[in-house]
Design an enzyme around this catalytic site. Sequence first.
Site, short mmCIF file in Angstrom:
data_model
loop_
_atom_site.label_atom_id
_atom_site.label_comp_id
_atom_site.label_asym_id
_atom_site.label_seq_id
_atom_site.Cartn_x
_atom_site.Cartn_y
_atom_site.Cartn_z
N HIS D 56 9.34 -46.47 -26.58
CA HIS D 56 7.96 -46.07 -26.67
C HIS D 56 7.12 -47.35 -26.67
CE1 HIS D 56 10.14 -42.88 -28.93
NE2 HIS D 56 9.25 -42.06 -28.40
N ASP D 59 7.23 -49.02 -29.99
CA ASP D 59 8.50 -49.59 -30.46
C ASP D 59 8.48 -51.10 -30.22
OD1 ASP D 59 9.38 -47.00 -30.87
OD2 ASP D 59 10.51 -46.92 -28.99
N MET D 90 13.89 -46.26 -18.63
CA MET D 90 12.90 -45.25 -18.99
C MET D 90 11.92 -45.82 -20.00
SD MET D 90 12.24 -43.07 -21.87
CE MET D 90 13.57 -42.16 -22.69
N GLU D 183 9.81 -33.37 -22.21
CA GLU D 183 10.84 -33.10 -23.22
C GLU D 183 10.35 -32.03 -24.19
OE1 GLU D 183 12.25 -36.65 -25.13
OE2 GLU D 183 12.89 -35.55 -26.91
N LYS D 185 10.64 -29.25 -27.41
CA LYS D 185 11.19 -29.13 -28.77
C LYS D 185 10.51 -27.94 -29.42
CE LYS D 185 12.18 -31.87 -32.90
NZ LYS D 185 11.83 -33.05 -33.70
N GLU D 219 16.94 -32.37 -24.46
CA GLU D 219 17.63 -33.06 -25.56
C GLU D 219 18.55 -32.08 -26.28
OE1 GLU D 219 15.55 -35.77 -28.16
OE2 GLU D 219 16.72 -35.10 -29.88
N HIS D 222 17.23 -30.64 -29.54
CA HIS D 222 16.03 -29.81 -29.47
C HIS D 222 16.33 -28.37 -29.05
CE1 HIS D 222 13.23 -33.58 -29.13
NE2 HIS D 222 13.99 -33.58 -30.20
N ASP D 247 18.72 -36.48 -22.99
CA ASP D 247 18.84 -37.08 -24.31
C ASP D 247 20.07 -36.52 -25.01
OD1 ASP D 247 16.60 -38.62 -24.03
OD2 ASP D 247 15.41 -37.62 -25.57
N ASP D 257 15.63 -31.57 -37.52
CA ASP D 257 16.08 -32.40 -36.41
C ASP D 257 17.03 -33.48 -36.92
OD1 ASP D 257 16.24 -33.64 -33.97
OD2 ASP D 257 14.22 -34.48 -34.04
N ASP D 259 19.54 -35.40 -35.02
CA ASP D 259 19.81 -36.58 -34.17
C ASP D 259 21.13 -37.26 -34.53
OD1 ASP D 259 17.51 -36.24 -32.70
OD2 ASP D 259 16.34 -37.74 -33.76
N ASP D 289 19.77 -40.37 -27.78
CA ASP D 289 18.58 -40.31 -28.64
C ASP D 289 19.03 -39.83 -30.01
OD1 ASP D 289 16.12 -40.28 -29.72
OD2 ASP D 289 15.32 -38.66 -28.50
#
Lengths: 379, 379, 379, 379
Positions: D56, D59, D90, D183, D185, D219, D222, D247, D257, D259, D289
């Site tokens: 991102h 980030d 990406m 994406e 969710k 993802e 998700h 993802d 969530d 992950d 991810d």
Amino acid sequence: MSDPYAPRPADKFSFGLWTVGNRGRDPFGDFVREPLAPADAVAMLAEVGAWGVNLHDNDLVPIDATPAERDRIVKTFADACRRHKIVVPMATVNLFYDPVFRDGAFTANDPAVRAYAVQKTLRAMDLGAELGATIFVLWGGREGTETDACRRPDEAIKRLREAVNYLCEYSIDRKYGFRFALEAKPNEPRGDIYMATTGAYLGFIATLDHPEIVGVNPEVAHEQMAGLNFLHAVAQAWEAGKLFHIDLNDQVPGRYDQDFRFGSANVKSAFWLVKFLEDVGYEGPRHFDAHAYRTEDACGVKEFARGCMRTYLILRDRAKRWNADAEIQALVADERSAQALAERDELLATVFDRVALARKGLAYERLDQLTMEVLLGVR
Amino acid sequence: MSDPYAPRPADKFSFGLWTVGNRGRDPFGDFVREPLAPADAVAMLAEVGAWGVNLHDNDLVPIDATPAERDRIVKTFADACRRHKIVVPMATVNLFYDPVFRDGAFTANDPAVRAYAVQKTLRAMDLGAELGATIFVLWGGREGTETDACRRPDEAIKRLREAVNYLCEYSIDRKYGFRFALEAKPNEPRGDIYMATTGAYLGFIATLDHPEIVGVNPEVAHEQMAGLNFLHAVAQAWEAGKLFHIDLNDQVPGRYDQDFRFGSANVKSAFWLVKFLEDVGYEGPRHFDAHAYRTEDACGVKEFARGCMRTYLILRDRAKRWNADAEIQALVADERSAQALAERDELLATVFDRVALARKGLAYERLDQLTMEVLLGVR
Amino acid sequence: MSDPYAPRPADKFSFGLWTVGNRGRDPFGDFVREPLAPADAVAMLAEVGAWGVNLHDNDLVPIDATPAERDRIVKTFADACRRHKIVVPMATVNLFYDPVFRDGAFTANDPAVRAYAVQKTLRAMDLGAELGATIFVLWGGREGTETDACRRPDEAIKRLREAVNYLCEYSIDRKYGFRFALEAKPNEPRGDIYMATTGAYLGFIATLDHPEIVGVNPEVAHEQMAGLNFLHAVAQAWEAGKLFHIDLNDQVPGRYDQDFRFGSANVKSAFWLVKFLEDVGYEGPRHFDAHAYRTEDACGVKEFARGCMRTYLILRDRAKRWNADAEIQALVADERSAQALAERDELLATVFDRVALARKGLAYERLDQLTMEVLLGVR
Amino acid sequence: MSDPYAPRPADKFSFGLWTVGNRGRDPFGDFVREPLAPADAVAMLAEVGAWGVNLHDNDLVPIDATPAERDRIVKTFADACRRHKIVVPMATVNLFYDPVFRDGAFTANDPAVRAYAVQKTLRAMDLGAELGATIFVLWGGREGTETDACRRPDEAIKRLREAVNYLCEYSIDRKYGFRFALEAKPNEPRGDIYMATTGAYLGFIATLDHPEIVGVNPEVAHEQMAGLNFLHAVAQAWEAGKLFHIDLNDQVPGRYDQDFRFGSANVKSAFWLVKFLEDVGYEGPRHFDAHAYRTEDACGVKEFARGCMRTYLILRDRAKRWNADAEIQALVADERSAQALAERDELLATVFDRVALARKGLAYERLDQLTMEVLLGVR
């Protein structure tokens, strides 16, 4: 003409410092609200008509406070409570925020962490007792796993039992008179939390050294996360004499812990709950363990707190109407049979007409529709 | 060279008549398989290497059978069991199929239905005892609601208690020596079923007249429907001395009751479960309460039964490897600390270095990855 | 004074033959109600004030009927509809009940099953057209898997596309003028059903040969089973011009398919839905795809049907109040900004005061509480 | 002898800066790990054998960085990537962390917030293009509601469309050549997020101005949060030519969530997914991810990253075995029929033997059991 849905002290509505003080941080976003000083929270609760305030040790006293700082902070808070006529019915301990508890507190693999967790709880009990709390809630938010490789789950239960027994002894020896209320949750923040449901805790309590002073603190959102019927959990606790406290909020099943305003997600479930608490004469606090949306400022937080109480009172009124509705009462009349089973020989000898018994329509669609109409205010 | 994953009697694998006899009817579709006569089911189970067969009363004896028919049917079945060296470890009662139970059995509002349900259960106990069963399972599939208007849930609990106490007395008086195993389920076929989780039953048992002869029968699918960690429920039951029976199958969380072949939906959970049962030395039956897909004929049903047992044995082998893996054992070494809490004065006086305690990496990612590699057969 | 919540034909309330004719069989229990002849269902629907009746081919015509039987049955039914002034707005095809479809219909591995499914659908289209239906719903209840070993999911999509294209050609060639409405469901009766959500079908439609005559038939329970916000799915379909039909009922998330009376499980979601349909001017049928509890007799089924419509009308009234409430309208005023984005150079040059934009309280707690109070009838 | 499960660049394994840099904060607890500088993350990824790094905007570049700071930071990062031979396939934009987005970004009610969100995205596209990214992911984490009172959901869709069209124009005009990957969710951090599933985005894309450059980024977690079959969503996207990115992680259904490390929660689903990606020849990045448990230090994070890749490669190997297994291939042979439907007159004239078609056992239990045995490494 007075507002029929305005809260009064006799309603015993309480909020946690962490609820009205919630700053709106979540896994994907930062704080949206400024900190709310405990004394200001108390003032606000008084303003909106609440009766009590509850707290974790660290909601009030920072984890690194010196004894002197601690005493000063506690005094300021107790003064505010007195001034605003707000009581502290319940206290609890934060065993989840600090990284030391990342692997659990009472059930952590490291014995030093377990010991520290117990020590921290004893001190939180001192604090609660000092503030007049008579209920001590234990929510083991970190007592769980992401992988069951990390420990045997029966070992975790033994550790949990050792800790709770230890706390009970302390309360008894110090004459604190606490009633402990254990709060279950299935998951989040851990992948799976031990003692996932209120029922699990009811089973656990029976194995303790002092079961008489240990009960449960069911939370709407925690049972509903797992899609369970919250009323049924509460009723089991009540029937067993174990409903020592209750956490009111709301939650859509099968999701992250939402802690929504009471009644805002599933108002029919909330109705049955309020009706049950009022019908059985539950006399404990009605504690709202919820928080305002992240879209709200301080004013929105106040509206949120008002809304929790107001919805409770509207539902209490609806429950009275339900109980007073003649058609509803006619329909439920034969549900109330408490007729006991015949003694065995008689029962074995009875011939039942199974087909006839199966034929009768039970009119539950009508009964439920009437319930909806009472709830929606058209009866 | 013998097959390491072939079932033997010592493995205590059992199936219900209703599982291998399942005809594939569902809410949206009709039967896809012909009826399987009980004696044929027994022969098939013997052929695939099972040890035991379990049954509801009406899996064997039609609900309207005369006493003479009943005796003849039972004799034929018992003969088949003897001939094929198949035991009957567990019996249960069907309190859900007949329309008479549409509003519940022990908790129904109609006292005649409650009485009939108890009578039917006493007779199912007679049947089970006659066939040599020592475990009696109670699954209250219809004990629940679609609307909580229909009865107070605490009243339902009282009715349930009265019934279970009644059954215990009967078993004691008749010297049947049954251990009752209560089976929880959160929903389906009712909107909500009372006693939604194994934990709820553990709490309930503590309130019975004869708690010593009552335990639980946790079922994989029933806890997983609610997204709960099944291992944790089993461990609590085991630790409390209440794991009297177990139902093995599989289920994706948050769905209708799937009763899939053991290990086929979430094999990692199944692995932890098998490891736990073997590690603690559980000696009861390994009962598969599952059924074949609707796409299967009789041959597919046989493959289904073989697959349940075979997957169990593969996982048992994996559990042994896990226990024997040096790197894994090094990682779990410090998880085994059973060090008790210090006595109170010492504990209160201890100064903990919270920050240091929080710093240590616990290597659970590595541990879990090693677990996956053992499971997948690459270690 | 007339009942403000009594249904009128202009409300376009319809029921399926399979809904009021549901006999209460479930995976664990047998039928509880007698069959309801189609003509009697029509009479009953007229009596309670419905406008339309919908049907699967085999709700009316048995799968093995001869052409002559079929014609006689259809005539009797059409006569009943005429006599009772009940229209047939929608028809559909049963591709799930018969064992031939145990592995799917349009997506089955056996090409003969796929062909038979298409043939059966063409005939169901003939039937629907004959009865005057202009909407043809396709619910692929068996198009799915218990194990993804059975076929590649992209292959299933290709098969589905081939079939739908085929059906579209038939409707066009025969000048039936059908608008096809595809109905999604995530699971049950299959472990996973292809095209799990309304969104998936919206994506699929864009790949068809005749997308203009294909839309969706979202069902409350089907989206809510997966815990999804039904309103959002409906709004996407509407905004895309694809809301060709709608199935109203209710469902607790994360469970078996419940098909409860409209509004009886989550009345707030039902409120938003009714408000949306009314606000946007949806002119299609309001179809109730629900069924009465298993505790009901024929009288209870009637109450169930009445309750569906009555709750819709109460919620429609509440939606009007919401729209007319001055405080609510003041709060939502600035939500209506349709201000478009600036052109690019201007947008790139704009300096935003991020912190100031983040500071404003949005009063959604107040807004939602007011909504609850409108819903509960205290405003 | 080389490790068959060691990652190579050709495997195209990528991680986000936010994944290996995740500091373990959650709703109930504080950070447990120190920040990881982007260049250090790149070095670590190179060490463990990854191919790419994604990010991102924030980030890498703080939201308040000056242009000069930004350029310096980007240069340092690009240098590190070059030095370590790590690509940036990406890029994406953070439209969820800052309080300004508490009510959404592209769909927020405040037009200034919408404009700021678009501006921020344009700049993130500049950054991504500068770093060589060709895929631009859009995850609208805040595009949703806690109460549907706040806006009409169809209005939200219109706003979203306007924004995505705007971004597409920018990419085209600047010749960035981005392929946008949307994406989905269902919820968290919002009560409900618009465009809840990959399917919803596939439907949305068809309504855009430049659908050819817009696809999806499904993802695992998700879709599985909502209990949906992830493989089916991926297959639909692939079949439509819209699988622009993916993802990979893991998640227990019906929860917050999580992950988790790829393959660690539901390894069978992960197996089908890997098998599909490899069978169809997906050539895009395999992006993880996910993030390490909160119990881990930097060393544990490294093990986590290694585990994601290693499990993928083990499953890829298992997929090859499945494809090469003669018994399995014999069972799936007749599943591969691509036989088209007969032309209409022929199809209408065909007489099908429904009962015979329904009789055949499909051997899916056997097939699935063989799959489990390949997966578990015993075949």
